[in-house]
Write a protein that holds these residues in place. Structure first.
Motif: not given
Length: 256
Positions: A172-176, A180-185
């Motif tokens: 899950m460390d890659l989610i942040p 940086k480049i994508l929206s939450c959706e």
């Protein structure tokens, strides 16, 4: 030697492309190890015969998951294949010189082929998750604009074989990083929770690339993808499957 091509690109008559399946040859960068380099040179020579070129007409970048891109001139031909004179690491190359094959290697990461059919320019990019969040493909298109007048609305993009979003397990460390480049959706679209493994996800890097490039301004109809997973389809090399760094897929594009 067997290899696959990108039909949509090759049918333009502007380029020739390649992606080499597993167990065809070893693709090391020039190393000054005379015996090894001569052995590897035979592989490049055999492949080049299919395109009417010699190893001196190829260039192979030295990769380390950076966002650096080499602007290739005619005098650069042969670098990384028949001579080692590349300064620093690059994970992509661009050119408008005909007859030079730009080469990268992958073993789960996404190879990104770029064609500007208007100005006659190409790019070959190695994009893993690091390169994707660093926007290496967008940077390549910007460099093509600066050097060749390329417009992002004109470029054709093809994503080559890579590990798919049902096989690439990450933390899950890659989610942040991807926020940086994508929206939450969009992040929810490319990260799939693994039910039996809390805090683990499957990540679709190629889809992340597509979504990021859409936001950047590349047209959706100008992007295509080879629907082959390096991990589960057993056609191309996969580091996660073999854990062998010497086995890599060679990918390339050349203006003709």
């Amino acid at each position: 030697m067997n290899y696959m091509t990108i039909e949509k690109f090759d049918n333009t008559g502007l380029v020739k492309t390649l992606m080499v399946p597993k167990d065809q040859a070893r693709w090391r960068i020039y190393s000054y190890d005379v015996q090894a380099d001569m052995e590897d040179l035979k592989n490049y020579s055999e492949l080049g015969k299919n395109f009417g070129i010699a190893p001196d007409d190829m260039i192979r970048v030295q990769q380390n998951h950076s966002s650096n891109i080499m602007v290739v001139k005619k005098t650069d031909a042969g670098m990384g294949v028949t001579r080692m004179e590349i300064e620093g690491y690059c994970d992509g190359a661009i050119t408008n010189v005909k007859g030079i094959m730009l080469l990268t290697v992958e073993a789960d990461c996404t190879p990104v082929y770029i064609l500007d059919p208007v100005n006659g320019a190409v790019g070959m990019i190695h994009s893993g998750w690091r390169g994707t969040v660093k926007k290496i493909t967008e940077k390549a298109i910007e460099l093509m604009n600066e050097n060749y007048g390329t417009k992002k609305s004109d470029v054709l993009i093809h994503f080559g074989p890579a590990i798919c979003g049902k096989c690439y397990e990450v933390g899950m460390d890659l989610i942040p990083e991807f926020k940086k480049i994508l929206s939450c959706e969009e992040v929810h679209k490319v990260f799939t929770p693994i039910t039996e493994k809390p805090e683990k996800f499957y990540l679709d890097v190629t889809e992340s690339l597509r979504l990021s490039l859409l936001k950047y301004g590349v047209k959706e109809e100008n992007m295509t993808r080879t629907e082959v997973c390096t991990y589960h389809d057993n056609v191309f090399d996969s580091w996660r499957l073999s854990n062998d760094k010497t086995k890599q897929m060679l990918t390339g594009i050349m203006l003709v």
